[in-house]
Design an enzyme around this catalytic site. Structure first.
Site, PDB file in Angstrom:
ATOM      1  N   HIS A  21      72.305 -14.424  27.305  1.00 51.17           N
ATOM      2  CA  HIS A  21      73.497 -13.336  27.237  1.00 51.17           C
ATOM      3  C   HIS A  21      73.834 -13.384  28.681  1.00 51.17           C
ATOM      4  O   HIS A  21      73.359 -13.932  29.621  1.00 51.17           O
ATOM      5  CB  HIS A  21      72.839 -11.957  26.704  1.00 51.17           C
ATOM      6  CG  HIS A  21      71.832 -11.585  27.667  1.00 51.17           C
ATOM      7  ND1 HIS A  21      70.546 -12.120  27.622  1.00 51.17           N
ATOM      8  CD2 HIS A  21      71.590 -10.392  28.154  1.00 51.17           C
ATOM      9  CE1 HIS A  21      69.827 -11.236  28.364  1.00 51.17           C
ATOM     10  NE2 HIS A  21      70.528 -10.214  28.777  1.00 51.17           N
ATOM     11  N   HIS A  68      74.239 -10.489  30.887  1.00 51.20           N
ATOM     12  CA  HIS A  68      73.795  -9.596  31.848  1.00 51.20           C
ATOM     13  C   HIS A  68      73.491 -10.454  33.222  1.00 51.20           C
ATOM     14  O   HIS A  68      73.025 -11.629  33.223  1.00 51.20           O
ATOM     15  CB  HIS A  68      72.462  -8.823  31.083  1.00 51.20           C
ATOM     16  CG  HIS A  68      72.934  -7.672  30.551  1.00 51.20           C
ATOM     17  ND1 HIS A  68      72.039  -6.978  29.549  1.00 51.20           N
ATOM     18  CD2 HIS A  68      74.091  -6.967  30.312  1.00 51.20           C
ATOM     19  CE1 HIS A  68      72.695  -6.211  28.802  1.00 51.20           C
ATOM     20  NE2 HIS A  68      73.498  -6.218  29.594  1.00 51.20           N
ATOM     21  N   ASP A 121      71.202 -10.454  35.428  1.00 50.80           N
ATOM     22  CA  ASP A 121      69.660 -11.013  35.748  1.00 50.80           C
ATOM     23  C   ASP A 121      69.685 -12.339  35.158  1.00 50.80           C
ATOM     24  O   ASP A 121      68.606 -12.815  35.064  1.00 50.80           O
ATOM     25  CB  ASP A 121      68.599  -9.928  35.560  1.00 50.80           C
ATOM     26  CG  ASP A 121      68.585  -9.430  34.144  1.00 50.80           C
ATOM     27  OD1 ASP A 121      69.800  -9.316  33.603  1.00 50.80           O
ATOM     28  OD2 ASP A 121      67.312  -9.301  33.699  1.00 50.80           O
ATOM     29  N   HIS A 122      70.558 -12.852  34.162  1.00 50.07           N
ATOM     30  CA  HIS A 122      70.500 -13.842  33.457  1.00 50.07           C
ATOM     31  C   HIS A 122      71.441 -14.972  33.811  1.00 50.07           C
ATOM     32  O   HIS A 122      71.433 -16.167  33.373  1.00 50.07           O
ATOM     33  CB  HIS A 122      70.505 -13.781  31.907  1.00 50.07           C
ATOM     34  CG  HIS A 122      69.230 -12.799  31.432  1.00 50.07           C
ATOM     35  ND1 HIS A 122      68.151 -13.544  30.603  1.00 50.07           N
ATOM     36  CD2 HIS A 122      68.865 -11.440  31.665  1.00 50.07           C
ATOM     37  CE1 HIS A 122      67.450 -12.444  30.370  1.00 50.07           C
ATOM     38  NE2 HIS A 122      67.587 -11.258  31.050  1.00 50.07           N
ATOM     39  N   HIS A 146      59.862 -11.356  31.338  1.00 53.60           N
ATOM     40  CA  HIS A 146      60.897 -10.449  31.383  1.00 53.60           C
ATOM     41  C   HIS A 146      60.304  -8.900  31.926  1.00 53.60           C
ATOM     42  O   HIS A 146      60.337  -7.834  30.901  1.00 53.60           O
ATOM     43  CB  HIS A 146      61.689 -10.240  30.437  1.00 53.60           C
ATOM     44  CG  HIS A 146      62.898  -9.588  30.523  1.00 53.60           C
ATOM     45  ND1 HIS A 146      63.202  -8.184  30.395  1.00 53.60           N
ATOM     46  CD2 HIS A 146      64.222  -9.983  31.278  1.00 53.60           C
ATOM     47  CE1 HIS A 146      64.598  -7.906  30.637  1.00 53.60           C
ATOM     48  NE2 HIS A 146      65.135  -8.925  31.122  1.00 53.60           N
TER      49      HIS A 146
END
Length: 305
Positions: A64, A66, A68-69, A270
């Site tokens: 996805h 976001h 942090d990804h 995570h």
């Protein structure tokens, strides 16, 4: 297959954990391959501490959008190009991954000197070749988010050379055809079916890597009977309501899903930055209380699938 965790923190990096990124070294006897799942900020720095080079990457799967990804993606793409790599690279991800990638490159005056393909995925099979099938499943998160199921195709059974020799069939070129299960005619007129000399096919491995998610039926279906499941555990069981309200899972929920899906091994990652080493031990204990075959991922941890 071997997993290498490059980042295991949720949201922001900590002194001991970078944000999300996971390498998958396929280690297939007939197909080399290095895949990356998510690419949080600093992923290319983490790669420098491993034996792997960005030029070896041939596929990147984004769960996805976001930050942090994905915030490490533009830099990784540029560094791969500046190193003189010309091997093709394919990025798979949700709607918007093309715009994100192309905009970052365009506004920074950057480009790639290698073929770059961007595939925006939906639920279902997103990649398939002779060795692997990758299926995307939608998860429960505030933005479009996927988990990926990587299935290694069954490997042919081994040829029983001793049995062939005992039946008067000499080693030679025919063995290769028999190994493929072919039917061959010998010089003496005998017809030999290779299938009669093969052991049962070796089942391929099944690996499932989730993006961020709160519990949902689709997650259970995607994880069913996996040899290894990678699942987020952002918060402890006591903070389950808060985790779910933000599209995340607790330790207990991840372990329950692994148990209910009959997976072989659970790897949890995570981790919220609120947890120090002692806190992480508590998270692992909560998971193992429900599903004992569980490990809590650390940066640079390697796991054979």
């Amino acid at each position: 297959m071997e997993l290498i965790f490059l980042g295991t923190s949720a949201g922001v990096p900590t002194r001991s954990r970078n944000v999300t990124a996971i390498l998958l070294d396929l280690q297939h006897p007939t197909r080399a391959g290095l895949w990356l799942f998510d690419c949080g900020e600093g992923t290319q720095h983490q790669l420098l501490h491993t034996a792997y080079h960005p030029g070896k990457l041939d596929k990147i799967f984004i769960t996805h959008l976001h930050g942090d990804h994905v915030f490490g993606l533009p830099g990784l793409l540029c560094s791969r190009s500046m190193a003189g790599n010309v091997n093709p690279l394919t990025i798979f991800g949700p709607a918007g991954i093309r715009e994100f990638t192309e905009t970052a490159l365009r506004l920074s005056g950057s480009w790639t000197d290698y073929p770059l393909e961007i595939v925006e995925v939906s639920e279902g099979v997103v990649f398939k070749d002779e060795q692997y099938t990758v299926t995307a499943g939608a998860l429960n998160h505030p933005v479009e988010c996927y988990g990926y199921r990587i299935e290694e195709h069954d490997k042919p059974g081994a040829l029983d050379a001793a049995a062939l020799i005992a039946d008067g069939i000499k080693p030679g070129p025919l063995f290769q055809r028999l190994k493929h299960g072919d039917t061959v005619t010998l010089e003496d007129g005998r017809i030999v079916n290779g299938q009669d000399y093969l052991s049962a096919p070796q089942p391929g491995k099944k690996l499932v890597i989730f993006g961020d998610t709160a519990p949902c039926p689709a997650a259970l279906a995607l994880a069913r009977n996996a040899d290894v499941l990678v699942h987020e555990v952002t918060l402890e069981a006591a903070m389950e309501e808060k985790a779910n309200s933000r599209g995340h899972s607790s330790t207990r929920q991840a372990a329950q899903l692994a148990r209910d899906a009959s997976v072989g091994k659970l790897l949890v990652t995570h981790i919220s930055s609120r947890y120090d080493a002692q806190g992480c031990e508590s998270l692992l204990k909560e998971c193992r209380a429900v599903f004992p075959e569980c490990e809590l991922a650390q940066d640079f941890m390697q796991v054979c699938v």
